[in-house]
Scaffold this active site. Structure first.
Site, mmCIF file in Angstrom:
data_model
loop_
_atom_site.group_PDB
_atom_site.id
_atom_site.type_symbol
_atom_site.label_atom_id
_atom_site.label_comp_id
_atom_site.label_asym_id
_atom_site.label_seq_id
_atom_site.Cartn_x
_atom_site.Cartn_y
_atom_site.Cartn_z
ATOM 1 N N GLY A 50 -47.545 -89.498 -30.647
ATOM 2 C CA GLY A 50 -47.310 -90.924 -30.438
ATOM 3 C C GLY A 50 -46.148 -91.250 -29.532
ATOM 4 O O GLY A 50 -45.359 -90.377 -29.169
ATOM 5 N N GLU A 51 -46.057 -92.512 -29.153
ATOM 6 C CA GLU A 51 -44.982 -92.994 -28.284
ATOM 7 C C GLU A 51 -44.048 -93.890 -29.118
ATOM 8 O O GLU A 51 -44.406 -95.026 -29.450
ATOM 9 C CB GLU A 51 -45.585 -93.765 -27.095
ATOM 10 C CG GLU A 51 -44.592 -94.555 -26.276
ATOM 11 C CD GLU A 51 -43.347 -93.781 -25.850
ATOM 12 O OE1 GLU A 51 -43.455 -92.613 -25.433
ATOM 13 O OE2 GLU A 51 -42.243 -94.335 -25.965
ATOM 14 N N ASN A 85 -47.044 -76.234 -22.274
ATOM 15 C CA ASN A 85 -47.873 -75.523 -23.242
ATOM 16 C C ASN A 85 -49.333 -75.780 -22.956
ATOM 17 O O ASN A 85 -49.711 -76.884 -22.581
ATOM 18 C CB ASN A 85 -47.538 -75.986 -24.666
ATOM 19 C CG ASN A 85 -46.216 -75.423 -25.120
ATOM 20 O OD1 ASN A 85 -46.003 -74.214 -25.085
ATOM 21 N ND2 ASN A 85 -45.307 -76.304 -25.514
ATOM 22 N N SER A 143 -39.107 -88.511 -21.012
ATOM 23 C CA SER A 143 -40.044 -87.481 -20.551
ATOM 24 C C SER A 143 -40.366 -87.766 -19.095
ATOM 25 O O SER A 143 -41.279 -88.524 -18.785
ATOM 26 C CB SER A 143 -41.309 -87.509 -21.407
ATOM 27 O OG SER A 143 -40.954 -87.242 -22.746
ATOM 28 N N GLU A 187 -49.156 -85.052 -37.759
ATOM 29 C CA GLU A 187 -48.454 -83.785 -37.944
ATOM 30 C C GLU A 187 -46.938 -83.932 -37.874
ATOM 31 O O GLU A 187 -46.424 -84.833 -37.223
ATOM 32 C CB GLU A 187 -48.904 -82.780 -36.872
ATOM 33 C CG GLU A 187 -50.388 -82.484 -36.970
ATOM 34 C CD GLU A 187 -50.889 -81.438 -35.986
ATOM 35 O OE1 GLU A 187 -52.015 -80.972 -36.151
ATOM 36 O OE2 GLU A 187 -50.152 -81.088 -35.049
ATOM 37 N N SER A 235 -37.625 -89.865 -28.175
ATOM 38 C CA SER A 235 -38.169 -89.399 -26.896
ATOM 39 C C SER A 235 -39.206 -90.402 -26.418
ATOM 40 O O SER A 235 -40.096 -90.795 -27.165
ATOM 41 C CB SER A 235 -38.816 -88.029 -27.100
ATOM 42 O OG SER A 235 -39.332 -87.538 -25.895
ATOM 43 N N CYS A 285 -51.070 -83.600 -22.339
ATOM 44 C CA CYS A 285 -50.639 -83.655 -23.747
ATOM 45 C C CYS A 285 -51.861 -83.763 -24.650
ATOM 46 O O CYS A 285 -52.722 -84.620 -24.444
ATOM 47 C CB CYS A 285 -49.734 -84.870 -23.938
ATOM 48 S SG CYS A 285 -49.292 -85.172 -25.659
ATOM 49 N N HIS A 317 -40.730 -85.403 -16.082
ATOM 50 C CA HIS A 317 -41.751 -84.483 -15.542
ATOM 51 C C HIS A 317 -41.986 -84.573 -14.033
ATOM 52 O O HIS A 317 -42.559 -83.653 -13.454
ATOM 53 C CB HIS A 317 -43.097 -84.629 -16.264
ATOM 54 C CG HIS A 317 -43.009 -84.521 -17.753
ATOM 55 N ND1 HIS A 317 -42.304 -83.531 -18.403
ATOM 56 C CD2 HIS A 317 -43.522 -85.309 -18.741
ATOM 57 C CE1 HIS A 317 -42.411 -83.697 -19.707
ATOM 58 N NE2 HIS A 317 -43.130 -84.768 -19.944
#
Ligand code: SAH
Length: 356
Positions: free
Chosen positions: A160-161, A291, A213, A90, A190, A117, A215
């Site tokens: 993906g990373e 989300n 990221s 996507e 990212s 995720c 968190h």
């Protein structure tokens, strides 16, 4: 010989195909592909025979499957099927008043297994090639052109990373910067915190932005939220960020998805502040309420808690902004990309927060 996809092809590949073609002919091809965002058969500056030859030799890597629109037309999510292998990926295009941003995928799936995720929940299929990343950008630019808009920023924050696929990502960065003409300063990679990847990125010449990221700012909690933290704990991650800053001198941002009662407390704000100020320049914090995804039980922090967390950080003197949350209702928001699956939002935050 396997076919080279249209946007994996180099100028040399095109030259080898159009044997003996003058240089201006290759320039026309390149201009058609990278400035006008056309497929070969639509590049009308080329003779019909050349168009046919290119169409035959270099095929697009992405087959359009679905295009969904949200936020009054300001967010568009594209679902593609990879021609090579069939995996779904996507891309999200977001229009703002003064700019447009494209969020690209770098892998089909992801192996990092962050539980909150949707891509992490679905697992890893394969790396994308540079061309498959570039083509996402080109197709989004083509879409923006229909509204006479141009794309200003690219964020490598889709599925993906990126730093687990650094060579392909870097190949895409060079082409996006050099051929499409979106400056490296407008590109943001990212990462979940792959330390060797950050170190490799530091050796690359262009000044791309780095988003980490985070968190959680203590290992015990981060181990839980972001499993790769067990391999690259916070101290090592911070060391790599520090060294990245030394050579790049661009501000790093810390991404922080707020999870109610998990990482949105005063203690978390204090720990995050302490960590961000250990970098020079200090890290910029981007907050976003988590989300909802089908496979994760906890919910995003309420609007009120997000604001309290932001205000606490501001009082401490941390640079912080709340990220706007685009495309939630079409599962195009951060962490919701799980292409090919019927992504159902099992616990709509709006309903929960109106009852609690
Ligand atoms: N693998 C990279 C890039 C893709 S994820 C990375 O980890 O940075 C892009 C961003 O969305 C990351 O900051 C990620 O932690 C965040 N994210 C993932 N799931 C999310 C969710 N459910 N809600 C909000 N943000 C999420």
């Amino acid at each position: 010989m396997p076919m080279i996809s249209l946007y994996d092809a180099t100028r040399a590949d095109v030259e080898a195909e159009l044997v003996g073609a003058p240089r201006y002919r290759i320039d026309q091809v390149w201009n058609g592909l990278y400035s006008q965002f056309l497929e070969p058969h639509d590049i009308t500056t080329l003779p019909a025979a050349v168009r046919a030859q290119l169409t035959e030799s270099f095929t697009p890597a992405l087959e359009p499957k679905l295009r969904t629109v949200a936020d009054d037309g300001k967010t568009i999510k594209f679902l593609w099927r990879l021609v090579d292998g069939g995996h779904p990926i996507e891309t999200v295009l977001m229009y703002y008043d003064d700019r447009a941003t494209v969020c690209v995928s770098t892998q089909a799936g992801c192996a990092m297994a962050c539980g909150f995720c949707a891509t992490g929940q679905a697992g890893f299929n394969r790396h994308l090639t540079a061309g498959e990343i570039i083509e996402q950008v080109v197709r989004a630019c083509r879409e923006a052109r229909t509204l006479e808009r141009r794309v200003d920023n690219i964020v490598f924050m889709g599925m993906g990373e990126p730093l687990a696929n650094e060579p392909a990502v870097w190949g895409a960065v060079e082409r996006i910067h050099g051929d499409i003409g979106i400056s490296a300063r407008h590109l943001t990679i990212s990462t979940v915190g792959i330390v060797p990847g950050i170190r490799t990125l530091a050796t690359r010449p262009l000044p791309v932005n780095l988003a980490v990221s985070l968190h959680a700012a203590r290992d015990e909690l981060r181990d839980e939220l972001v499993p790769i933290n067990k391999r690259y704990p916070i101290a090592d991650l911070l060391g790599a960020c520090h060294d990245y800053l030394k050579v790049k001198n661009r501000r790093i941002s810390f991404e922080w998805a707020l999870i109610e009662g998990v990482n949105d407390t005063l203690r978390d704000a204090k720990e995050l502040h302490a960590l961000s100020r250990r970098l020079t320049p200090t890290a910029h914090v981007n907050l976003i309420p988590l989300n909802p995804t089908p496979g994760w039980p906890t919910k995003g922090s309420s609007r009120n808690r997000v604001h309290v967390f932001r205000d606490t950080l501001l009082e401490f003197g941390t640079n912080v902004t709340i990220r706007s949350n685009r495309g939630t209702d079409i599962a195009a928001a951060c962490g919701q990309l799980a292409a090919g699956q019927p992504v159902r939002v099992s616990a709509p935050s709006a309903r929960e927060s109106s009852t609690s």
